[in-house]
Design a protein around this motif. Sequence first.
Motif, short mmCIF file in Angstrom:
data_model
loop_
_atom_site.label_atom_id
_atom_site.label_comp_id
_atom_site.label_asym_id
_atom_site.label_seq_id
_atom_site.Cartn_x
_atom_site.Cartn_y
_atom_site.Cartn_z
N GLU A 83 0.92 -1.34 -0.06
CA GLU A 83 0.09 0.05 -0.12
C GLU A 83 0.78 1.24 0.04
O GLU A 83 0.60 2.19 -0.79
CB GLU A 83 -0.94 -0.11 1.21
CG GLU A 83 -2.03 0.87 1.26
CD GLU A 83 -2.87 0.99 2.61
OE1 GLU A 83 -2.83 1.75 3.44
OE2 GLU A 83 -3.50 -0.19 2.59
N ASP A 84 2.02 1.48 0.66
CA ASP A 84 2.81 2.44 0.86
C ASP A 84 3.53 2.63 -0.49
O ASP A 84 3.94 3.81 -0.79
CB ASP A 84 3.65 2.24 2.07
CG ASP A 84 2.87 2.45 3.61
OD1 ASP A 84 1.91 3.03 3.18
OD2 ASP A 84 3.67 2.05 4.59
N ARG A 85 3.99 1.24 -0.98
CA ARG A 85 4.63 1.39 -2.08
C ARG A 85 3.77 2.17 -3.43
O ARG A 85 4.46 3.07 -3.95
CB ARG A 85 5.11 -0.07 -2.68
CG ARG A 85 6.33 -0.17 -3.98
CD ARG A 85 6.54 -1.50 -3.93
NE ARG A 85 7.31 -2.09 -2.94
CZ ARG A 85 6.83 -3.18 -2.15
NH1 ARG A 85 5.71 -3.77 -2.39
NH2 ARG A 85 7.55 -3.46 -1.21
N GLN A 86 2.62 1.74 -3.46
CA GLN A 86 1.73 2.38 -4.22
C GLN A 86 1.50 3.87 -4.02
O GLN A 86 1.47 4.79 -5.06
CB GLN A 86 0.52 1.45 -4.30
CG GLN A 86 0.55 0.25 -4.84
CD GLN A 86 -0.95 -0.68 -4.97
OE1 GLN A 86 -1.77 0.00 -4.64
NE2 GLN A 86 -0.78 -1.83 -5.25
N GLY A 87 1.32 4.30 -2.80
CA GLY A 87 1.08 5.64 -2.50
C GLY A 87 2.43 6.59 -2.34
O GLY A 87 2.19 7.81 -1.97
N GLY A 88 3.44 6.01 -2.63
CA GLY A 88 4.75 6.55 -2.45
C GLY A 88 5.06 7.15 -1.10
O GLY A 88 5.70 8.14 -0.73
N ASP A 89 4.70 6.38 0.06
CA ASP A 89 4.57 6.70 1.59
C ASP A 89 5.87 6.07 2.07
O ASP A 89 6.23 4.83 1.60
CB ASP A 89 3.47 6.47 2.09
CG ASP A 89 2.08 7.20 1.81
OD1 ASP A 89 2.33 8.15 1.58
OD2 ASP A 89 1.15 6.43 1.88
N LEU A 90 6.46 6.62 2.95
CA LEU A 90 7.65 6.04 3.68
C LEU A 90 7.33 4.80 4.38
O LEU A 90 6.26 4.72 5.08
CB LEU A 90 8.25 7.09 4.51
CG LEU A 90 9.60 6.57 5.21
CD1 LEU A 90 10.53 7.91 5.42
CD2 LEU A 90 9.09 6.26 6.76
N ASN A 91 8.23 3.74 4.38
CA ASN A 91 7.88 2.60 5.20
C ASN A 91 9.09 1.99 5.56
O ASN A 91 9.93 1.85 4.85
CB ASN A 91 7.21 1.40 4.31
CG ASN A 91 6.78 0.22 4.80
OD1 ASN A 91 7.60 -0.22 5.58
ND2 ASN A 91 5.57 0.10 4.84
#
Length: 342
Positions: free
Chosen positions: A246-254
Motif C-alpha cells: 500500500e505504501d509502495r503504491q502511495g509513495g509513502d515512507l515505510n
Amino acid sequence: MNRVYKYILPEARKELKLIKTRAEQIPDQELRTQALASIASKQFHCEGGSIYAAVNLPMRNVLIPLIVSYQTISDYLDNLCDRSTSMDEGDFRLLHKSMLDAVNPQAELSNYYALREEQEDEGYLHSLVLTCQSCIKKLPGYDQAQSYVTDLAGLYVDLQVYKHIHPELREKALLEWWELHKHRTPELNWNEFAAATGSTLGVFMLFLAASDPHLDDDGASSIHASYFPHVTGLHIMLDYLIDQEEDRQGGDLNFCNYYESENEMMERFAYIVDKAQEDVSVIPASSFHRMIIEGLLALYLSDPKVSEQQEVRSVSKRLLKNSPVTRRFFLANSKWIRKHMY
C-alpha cells in the motif's frame, strides 16, 4: 475478553459515534473528509487502545473517552498530513501541537490550522483536545505520569512532522533526528527507533497507570521504560510490515523497506518481540502486558493484507510458527472480529 466485549468495545464505539456526529458538522470539505475517513478506516485503533480501560473498570468512564479522543486526534492528523494540501514542516508541527496540548491539562488552545489553507472545523479539533484535558484532570496519579507522557508525545510529534515533509527531505531529517536520540536506544536501527516513537500504546498505558492514586515516579518511569522502545516499536513495525505494498503504491515512507533481506527483517522482528516480552516481565500485571504483545502479533498478522504480499506472508508464517496458546487464541479472535464486526 469478557470485560472487553461487555463493556469496552460498546462504550468505545459509543464514544466514536459521538465524535463522528461532530465530524459530520465540519464546514470545510477537506477537513470533514479526512476526519470522517480517519474514523471509518481506523476505528480499530480506538477500540484496541481502549482495552487498557479493562484493567480498571471503575475508571473506564474517564479512560475510554480519553483514549478514544487522543487516538482520534492522532488518526485525524495522520490523514491530514498523509493527504495534505501542503508539505510544510511548520504546518505539520502546529497541527500536532494539539497532541501536546491534549496531554497538558494547563495548556491553552491554539489555532492549529493557522499555517494551512483549510481553517473551519467548527471546533472539532479543539473539542477533542478539551475532552483529553478534562479526563486527565480526573486521573489522580497524572502528576507523576505527565513528564513521561509528554516525552512520548513529543517523540511522536517529531516523527509525524519528519515523515510527512517532502519525500526528498524525509530520510535526511529522520536520520538527523535519530542522531539526537540514538543514545536512548543503542540496540535499535534508526528505522526501528523511528517506528517506536510512532505508537500511542505507551501513552495509553501511562493513562491507565495514572488512574491509580498511589502511582509514584518510580512506577511511572518503569512503565515508560517497559513500553518504549520495544513494545511500541513492535506495534508500529507490524503496522508497516502489512502496509508495504500500500505504501509502495502511495509513495509513502515505510520503515520495513530499510532491511537488506527478508532474513534480516525476520531476525530483527524476532529480536524486538523477545525484548518486548522481557521488558514487560518486570512491571506489575505482566501477564496483561504479555497479552497485549500477543494480541498485537495476532491482530496484524491476521490482516487480509498479509495474504496478498508474498514476503509479508512468509515473515508472518515464521513469526506465528510454534505460537503460544495465547497468540493462537487472539489470532482466531481477530479473524472472528473482522468477519462479524466490520
